[in-house]
Design a protein around this motif. Structure first.
Motif, PDB file in Angstrom:
ATOM      1  N   GLU A 120      30.898  52.995  28.396  1.00  0.00           N
ATOM      2  CA  GLU A 120      30.902  53.002  29.856  1.00  0.00           C
ATOM      3  C   GLU A 120      32.302  52.635  30.345  1.00  0.00           C
ATOM      4  O   GLU A 120      32.743  51.497  30.212  1.00  0.00           O
ATOM      5  CB  GLU A 120      29.879  51.994  30.396  1.00  0.00           C
ATOM      6  CG  GLU A 120      29.778  52.011  31.910  1.00  0.00           C
ATOM      7  CD  GLU A 120      28.791  50.966  32.420  1.00  0.00           C
ATOM      8  OE1 GLU A 120      28.512  50.984  33.621  1.00  0.00           O
ATOM      9  OE2 GLU A 120      28.343  50.134  31.613  1.00  0.00           O
ATOM     10  N   PRO A 121      33.056  53.582  30.914  1.00  0.00           N
ATOM     11  CA  PRO A 121      34.435  53.303  31.309  1.00  0.00           C
ATOM     12  C   PRO A 121      34.521  52.312  32.463  1.00  0.00           C
ATOM     13  O   PRO A 121      33.628  52.238  33.315  1.00  0.00           O
ATOM     14  CB  PRO A 121      34.967  54.681  31.725  1.00  0.00           C
ATOM     15  CG  PRO A 121      33.754  55.462  32.121  1.00  0.00           C
ATOM     16  CD  PRO A 121      32.655  54.968  31.218  1.00  0.00           C
ATOM     17  N   LEU A 122      35.586  51.557  32.465  1.00  0.00           N
ATOM     18  CA  LEU A 122      35.854  50.616  33.554  1.00  0.00           C
ATOM     19  C   LEU A 122      37.366  50.476  33.670  1.00  0.00           C
ATOM     20  O   LEU A 122      38.032  50.047  32.728  1.00  0.00           O
ATOM     21  CB  LEU A 122      35.217  49.251  33.272  1.00  0.00           C
ATOM     22  CG  LEU A 122      35.333  48.227  34.407  1.00  0.00           C
ATOM     23  CD1 LEU A 122      34.410  48.622  35.561  1.00  0.00           C
ATOM     24  CD2 LEU A 122      34.981  46.835  33.911  1.00  0.00           C
ATOM     25  N   THR A 123      37.913  50.846  34.819  1.00  0.00           N
ATOM     26  CA  THR A 123      39.348  50.797  35.043  1.00  0.00           C
ATOM     27  C   THR A 123      39.737  49.450  35.623  1.00  0.00           C
ATOM     28  O   THR A 123      39.182  49.014  36.642  1.00  0.00           O
ATOM     29  CB  THR A 123      39.791  51.915  36.011  1.00  0.00           C
ATOM     30  OG1 THR A 123      39.469  53.180  35.441  1.00  0.00           O
ATOM     31  CG2 THR A 123      41.285  51.843  36.263  1.00  0.00           C
ATOM     32  N   LEU A 124      40.681  48.791  34.976  1.00  0.00           N
ATOM     33  CA  LEU A 124      41.158  47.499  35.453  1.00  0.00           C
ATOM     34  C   LEU A 124      42.633  47.578  35.799  1.00  0.00           C
ATOM     35  O   LEU A 124      43.417  48.211  35.092  1.00  0.00           O
ATOM     36  CB  LEU A 124      40.949  46.416  34.394  1.00  0.00           C
ATOM     37  CG  LEU A 124      39.514  46.080  34.001  1.00  0.00           C
ATOM     38  CD1 LEU A 124      39.507  44.964  32.972  1.00  0.00           C
ATOM     39  CD2 LEU A 124      38.685  45.690  35.213  1.00  0.00           C
ATOM     40  N   ALA A 125      43.011  46.916  36.893  1.00  0.00           N
ATOM     41  CA  ALA A 125      44.423  46.776  37.260  1.00  0.00           C
ATOM     42  C   ALA A 125      44.994  45.559  36.547  1.00  0.00           C
ATOM     43  O   ALA A 125      44.299  44.569  36.322  1.00  0.00           O
ATOM     44  CB  ALA A 125      44.557  46.620  38.773  1.00  0.00           C
ATOM     45  N   SER A 126      46.263  45.621  36.190  1.00  0.00           N
ATOM     46  CA  SER A 126      46.870  44.531  35.448  1.00  0.00           C
ATOM     47  C   SER A 126      48.305  44.328  35.902  1.00  0.00           C
ATOM     48  O   SER A 126      48.980  45.264  36.336  1.00  0.00           O
ATOM     49  CB  SER A 126      46.827  44.824  33.948  1.00  0.00           C
ATOM     50  OG  SER A 126      47.247  43.705  33.190  1.00  0.00           O
ATOM     51  N   HIS A 127      48.757  43.088  35.792  1.00  0.00           N
ATOM     52  CA  HIS A 127      50.113  42.730  36.207  1.00  0.00           C
ATOM     53  C   HIS A 127      50.604  41.606  35.305  1.00  0.00           C
ATOM     54  O   HIS A 127      49.819  40.742  34.898  1.00  0.00           O
ATOM     55  CB  HIS A 127      50.107  42.250  37.667  1.00  0.00           C
ATOM     56  CG  HIS A 127      51.473  42.115  38.270  1.00  0.00           C
ATOM     57  ND1 HIS A 127      52.306  41.037  38.023  1.00  0.00           N
ATOM     58  CD2 HIS A 127      52.157  42.937  39.100  1.00  0.00           C
ATOM     59  CE1 HIS A 127      53.441  41.209  38.690  1.00  0.00           C
ATOM     60  NE2 HIS A 127      53.375  42.347  39.349  1.00  0.00           N
ATOM     61  N   PRO A 128      51.885  41.577  34.965  1.00  0.00           N
ATOM     62  CA  PRO A 128      52.408  40.451  34.185  1.00  0.00           C
ATOM     63  C   PRO A 128      52.052  39.114  34.846  1.00  0.00           C
ATOM     64  O   PRO A 128      52.152  38.968  36.056  1.00  0.00           O
ATOM     65  CB  PRO A 128      53.922  40.689  34.207  1.00  0.00           C
ATOM     66  CG  PRO A 128      54.074  42.156  34.392  1.00  0.00           C
ATOM     67  CD  PRO A 128      52.944  42.573  35.278  1.00  0.00           C
ATOM     68  N   GLY A 129      51.642  38.161  34.034  1.00  0.00           N
ATOM     69  CA  GLY A 129      51.253  36.858  34.554  1.00  0.00           C
ATOM     70  C   GLY A 129      49.771  36.698  34.782  1.00  0.00           C
ATOM     71  O   GLY A 129      49.284  35.589  35.002  1.00  0.00           O
ATOM     72  N   VAL A 130      49.009  37.817  34.725  1.00  0.00           N
ATOM     73  CA  VAL A 130      47.553  37.753  34.846  1.00  0.00           C
ATOM     74  C   VAL A 130      46.959  37.606  33.448  1.00  0.00           C
ATOM     75  O   VAL A 130      47.387  38.278  32.511  1.00  0.00           O
ATOM     76  CB  VAL A 130      46.990  39.009  35.535  1.00  0.00           C
ATOM     77  CG1 VAL A 130      45.467  38.997  35.552  1.00  0.00           C
ATOM     78  CG2 VAL A 130      47.524  39.104  36.960  1.00  0.00           C
TER      79      VAL A 130
END
Length: 343
Positions: free
Chosen positions: A169-179
């Motif tokens: 089941e796909p799930l798109t996550l946003a990511s950023h340095p420091g998270v």
């Protein structure tokens, strides 16, 4: 009666304190907690809510890199000091953000611990076409100086997405340095997600994702029909969770909060978390202790606290004190998933 200015406590602040420099009106970027800094006259710019609240509590000014932006004289500081973070990618983001935000030619000083990689800024600045010179070094820390310029790289490029789908089941996550877990699914969070089915019904329930990070728990719970609130002390995590929910067409409330600080009087059917226990390189049990100890005040009768933690962490005693008893839902020797129910 004159109030004596506090002495610097953190090694990097002690290095700055001994400089013959007038820092009034400067921006302090990603500063540590230090009474000497907080008693000064500059402006803190930090993604950490606890840092901003400490500055404001001492009568100072502090802003998030996202909102609200400084205005008036605050928007054109005499200079800026960047405290180089453990995450080099995050340090590079701050550099790009400063180059895009402040006028060209603004003095910038960069300070950090040698073991934290501060000397790497020489190569980073050279790659951006910015000159640099070393000003000082002491207490295993180094201080460099440069001037900001236009570098032609958008700091927004640091935002990335990745698929954290489970069981096809796909799930798109946003990511950023420091998270937390930047760009990948943390093993502890995976164990928690695998243990959740069957623990409680999600449809229509009010659930809290404490320390939401990139929003994987909030997104999974919202997809299963829960009414989700998500909180984090880190502004990058709050923004990442908002982006993750939007990317998957999901609804949820996302707030900046120092543990329960933004949730006074609110109660939930469950609180679910992979709580942090590090502050930079130091172990800090404070947030997790508050998460567990204050959880009964934010749960409805029969509500559950479900957390995952490294197996060696001393959370069983805290769970016992807060709830009277608890159970272990999963244990892979590295991580354990605990559940405690409010009776």
């Amino acid at each position: 009666m004159n109030v004596e200015t506090p002495r610097a406590e953190h090694p990097v602040c002690q290095l700055l304190e001994r400089q013959d420099a007038d820092y009034r009106g400067w921006w302090w970027i990603a500063p540590p907690r230090d009474a000497w800094l907080e008693a000064g006259q500059g402006v803190a710019v930090s993604a950490d809510l606890t840092v901003r609240e400490a500055w404001r509590g001492a009568g100072g000014k502090a802003h998030s890199p996202f909102f609200p932006e400084p205005a008036g004289a605050e928007a054109t500081p005499a200079g800026a000091v960047l405290f180089w973070p453990k995450s080099h990618a995050l340090g590079e983001w701050w550099l790009l953000w400063l180059c895009a935000t402040l006028p060209e030619g603004t003095p910038l000083r960069l300070v950090g611990e040698n073991q934290g990689g501060i000397k790497r800024v020489l190569k980073v600045l050279a790659a951006l076409g910015l000159g640099c010179r070393k000003l000082d070094g002491a207490r295993r820390c180094s201080l460099f100086e440069t001037r900001l310029g236009r570098v032609g790289i958008d700091s927004a490029a640091a935002w990335t997405t990745f698929d954290a789908g489970l069981a096809g089941e796909p799930l798109t996550l946003a990511s950023h340095p420091g998270v937390f877990g930047h760009g990948k699914l943390d093993d502890g969070t995976r164990l928690l997600l695998e243990a959740l089915p069957g623990t409680l019904p999600f449809e229509g329930r009010e659930l809290l994702d404490m320390g939401c990070g990139d929003g994987i728990l909030a997104a999974r719970l919202a997809r299963q029909g829960a009414r989700v609130s998500a909180v984090d002390v880190n502004a990058f995590a709050v923004e990442a969770t908002r982006r993750s929910l939007a990317a998957n067409g999901l609804a949820g409330e996302v707030l900046e909060s120092d543990v329960y600080s933004a949730l006074a009087g609110r109660r939930f059917d469950a609180i679910i978390s992979n709580p942090p226990f590090h502050q930079e390189r130091a172990i800090d049990y404070g947030p997790a202790a508050r998460l567990i100890g204050e959880a009964p005040d934010h749960l409805r009768p029969g509500g559950a606290l479900i957390i995952v933690a490294n197996a060696f962490l001393p959370y069983p005693d805290r769970l016992e004190r807060a709830f009277g008893r608890f159970e272990i839902l999963a244990d892979d020797r590295r991580y354990r998933v605990y559940r405690a129910i409010k009776r």
